[in-house]
Design a protein around this motif. Structure first.
Motif, short mmCIF file in Angstrom:
data_model
loop_
_atom_site.label_atom_id
_atom_site.label_comp_id
_atom_site.label_asym_id
_atom_site.label_seq_id
_atom_site.Cartn_x
_atom_site.Cartn_y
_atom_site.Cartn_z
N GLY A 1 0.71 -1.00 -0.06
CA GLY A 1 -0.01 0.14 0.04
C GLY A 1 0.92 1.20 0.15
O GLY A 1 0.45 2.30 -0.67
N GLU A 2 1.98 1.08 0.49
CA GLU A 2 2.74 2.31 0.62
C GLU A 2 3.31 2.64 -0.64
O GLU A 2 3.29 3.81 -0.94
CB GLU A 2 4.16 2.21 1.69
CG GLU A 2 4.46 3.18 2.72
CD GLU A 2 5.21 2.72 3.62
OE1 GLU A 2 6.16 3.11 3.83
OE2 GLU A 2 4.77 1.88 4.26
N TYR A 3 3.99 1.57 -1.20
CA TYR A 3 4.30 2.15 -2.69
C TYR A 3 3.30 2.72 -3.48
O TYR A 3 3.38 3.57 -4.38
CB TYR A 3 4.82 0.56 -3.13
CG TYR A 3 5.10 0.55 -4.68
CD1 TYR A 3 6.39 1.22 -5.15
CD2 TYR A 3 4.13 0.22 -5.76
CE1 TYR A 3 6.48 1.57 -6.50
CE2 TYR A 3 4.24 0.38 -7.25
CZ TYR A 3 5.62 1.05 -7.55
OH TYR A 3 5.92 1.21 -8.81
N ARG A 4 2.04 2.03 -3.63
CA ARG A 4 1.23 2.54 -4.30
C ARG A 4 0.56 3.88 -4.14
O ARG A 4 0.20 4.64 -5.00
CB ARG A 4 -0.16 1.54 -4.11
CG ARG A 4 0.15 0.14 -4.62
CD ARG A 4 -0.92 -0.82 -4.51
NE ARG A 4 -2.11 -0.64 -5.53
CZ ARG A 4 -2.06 -1.03 -6.86
NH1 ARG A 4 -1.16 -1.33 -7.41
NH2 ARG A 4 -3.06 -0.69 -7.47
N ARG A 5 0.35 4.16 -2.81
CA ARG A 5 0.13 5.73 -2.36
C ARG A 5 1.24 6.61 -3.09
O ARG A 5 0.76 7.57 -3.42
CB ARG A 5 0.25 5.81 -0.99
CG ARG A 5 -1.26 5.70 -0.22
CD ARG A 5 -1.16 6.09 1.15
NE ARG A 5 -0.29 5.21 1.92
CZ ARG A 5 -0.74 4.04 2.26
NH1 ARG A 5 -1.77 3.51 2.04
NH2 ARG A 5 0.22 3.39 3.07
N TRP A 6 2.72 6.07 -2.81
CA TRP A 6 3.68 7.03 -3.34
C TRP A 6 3.52 7.07 -4.88
O TRP A 6 3.50 8.32 -5.36
CB TRP A 6 5.10 6.31 -3.20
CG TRP A 6 5.78 6.87 -4.08
CD1 TRP A 6 6.73 8.05 -3.90
CD2 TRP A 6 6.67 6.33 -5.22
NE1 TRP A 6 7.61 8.23 -4.87
CE2 TRP A 6 7.43 7.20 -5.68
CE3 TRP A 6 6.59 5.28 -5.71
CZ2 TRP A 6 8.03 7.09 -6.96
CZ3 TRP A 6 7.38 4.90 -7.10
CH2 TRP A 6 8.05 6.07 -7.47
N PHE A 7 3.12 5.94 -5.45
CA PHE A 7 3.14 6.11 -6.95
C PHE A 7 1.86 7.15 -7.47
O PHE A 7 2.17 7.89 -8.24
CB PHE A 7 3.17 4.66 -7.78
CG PHE A 7 3.13 4.78 -9.32
CD1 PHE A 7 4.28 4.52 -9.82
CD2 PHE A 7 1.96 5.06 -10.13
CE1 PHE A 7 4.28 4.57 -11.25
CE2 PHE A 7 2.15 4.98 -11.43
CZ PHE A 7 3.23 4.67 -11.92
N ARG A 8 0.75 7.07 -6.77
CA ARG A 8 -0.24 7.52 -7.29
C ARG A 8 -0.06 9.01 -6.91
O ARG A 8 -0.28 9.84 -7.83
CB ARG A 8 -1.56 7.06 -6.43
CG ARG A 8 -2.81 7.69 -6.74
CD ARG A 8 -3.88 7.46 -6.07
NE ARG A 8 -4.35 6.08 -6.08
CZ ARG A 8 -4.22 5.11 -5.21
NH1 ARG A 8 -3.59 5.67 -3.99
NH2 ARG A 8 -4.79 3.83 -5.30
N GLY A 9 0.57 9.53 -5.74
CA GLY A 9 1.04 10.71 -5.42
C GLY A 9 1.84 11.64 -6.69
O GLY A 9 1.56 12.44 -6.82
N LEU A 10 2.92 10.59 -6.97
CA LEU A 10 3.79 11.10 -7.74
C LEU A 10 3.17 11.52 -9.05
O LEU A 10 3.16 12.59 -9.65
CB LEU A 10 4.80 10.09 -8.00
CG LEU A 10 5.82 10.56 -9.12
CD1 LEU A 10 6.54 11.59 -8.88
CD2 LEU A 10 6.68 9.19 -9.65
N MET A 11 2.38 10.76 -9.58
CA MET A 11 1.33 10.75 -10.84
C MET A 11 0.60 12.19 -10.62
O MET A 11 0.40 13.07 -11.69
CB MET A 11 0.72 9.87 -11.22
CG MET A 11 1.42 8.60 -11.84
SD MET A 11 2.60 9.01 -13.25
CE MET A 11 4.09 8.53 -12.80
N ARG A 12 -0.16 12.21 -9.47
CA ARG A 12 -0.85 13.20 -9.21
C ARG A 12 -0.25 14.76 -9.11
O ARG A 12 -0.73 15.61 -9.98
CB ARG A 12 -1.79 13.26 -8.06
CG ARG A 12 -2.88 14.10 -7.84
CD ARG A 12 -3.49 14.43 -6.12
NE ARG A 12 -3.02 13.40 -5.50
CZ ARG A 12 -2.18 13.34 -4.55
NH1 ARG A 12 -1.38 14.33 -4.46
NH2 ARG A 12 -1.93 12.37 -3.91
#
Lengths: 186, 186
Positions: A119-130
């Motif tokens: 989940g931590e990885y996914r939150r990071w990736f989503r935030g980066l894209m946003r």
DNA sequence: CTCAGATTAGACAGATCTGTCTGGTACGGT
DNA sequence: ACCGTACCAGACAGATCTGTCTAATCTGAG
């Protein structure tokens, strides 16, 4: 060398977990590959699951570093570079999909540390894209970032299960379709 | 009842494999849940891996039946209905992602029967999308079908690992973006 | 030098896994 | 009535798994 045994274990585990899966790889095999005694293993990692979680958090920081290396240009170019990188890595030898998705398949409990690392990885990736989309002035950064994460997952899965060479050819097109909100002019 | 023991085994295995993963579920647990003797199990399935493959081919035919039930209207509506169905199922209780993707994560060898079953499913889905798009007069059915498969994978993964309720809201938008070739007017 | 901590090899316990085997029961077609 | 087949319960073999433990060695900081 602060603790070369620990990193040797983590390296071997990374290789084996990614290539063969988590549950099929035993501690005995890891320590044999790492050239480390069993007691040393359990000195550095309380349990095998601790090692699995460490493996994933390590992968997360590596991905973050790789993304940082791709940045520097305009935000939209960075987004495209990330997906080019995904397409390239996916066509490379030994590609076995996403370590996070694969690990999650073996850990059903969402509260498990392994799943938390995912989940931590996914939150990071989503935030980066946003953030990149927002910096690019995209009209709908949050929503589009969510779809970009969906696209990422689909690409890494497809690069493992289908012909990665074929997928590579249409990755860019897929990204551009996703980046274009419906009803908006190019 | 032709062979109720066999189907009881397959049912139990389906439930357990999907919920907990393949390697974590032992034969002993399956036969206990199915209420079947061990000899009966090995009478119907040569090995555990045979059961895993049977589990996946069974899932494949079920998905095909589900898709057939969604068809009937115009082809484009069928495509949208398939993705609506994905979004709904993904938000339901007990959703644990895609049985094929999850199983593939535990079987690295592409030549393994389990992986072949996965490939069969994927070929079917891609072909279904291609045919529907072609029937709808889409300008680029093959390419778009490939991207639709990518989208499907990303959605089922995301519905498992992220907030399925949120994803549900933007599934339709994602499908429409993917269906729209770049540079084309709506 | 000294001593604590890191490392080594490997035995060991206890559980679990897959697959085989024994031995017996139930049933259905001929 | 007979026979093959499905089914049952459960022991068993042999391998493997995680984690603990012993006992000895190496190494680096004070």
């Amino acid at each position: 060398m602060k603790s070369s045994a620990r990193s040797r274990v983590l390296d071997a585990a990374t290789r084996l977990f990614y290539a063969d899966g988590v549950h099929t790889v035993g501690v005995d095999r890891i320590i044999a590959e790492a050239g480390v005694a069993k007691a040393t293993f359990y000195h550095h990692f309380r349990t095998k699951d601790d090692l699995v979680a460490a493996y994933l958090t390590d992968q997360c920081t590596r991905q973050q570093q790789a993304a940082a290396a791709l940045a520097g240009g305009p935000p939209r170019a960075t987004v495209l570079a990330v997906y080019d990188h995904i397409a390239e890595a996916g066509a490379g030898p030994g590609f076995r999909g996403c370590p996070f998705i694969n690990a999650a398949a073996e850990y059903p409990d969402p509260a498990h540390p392994v799943r938390r690392a995912v989940g931590e990885y996914r939150r990071w990736f989503r935030g980066l894209m946003r953030d990149l989309l927002a910096a690019d002035g995209h009209p709908d950064p949050a929503r589009t970032a969510d779809i970009l994460l969906v696209l990422r997952d689909g690409l890494v899965v497809g690069n493992d299960l289908d012909d990665a060479g074929e997928l590579r050819k249409l990755t860019r097109e897929a990204v551009e379709r996703v980046l274009t909100p419906r009803g908006a002019a190019a």
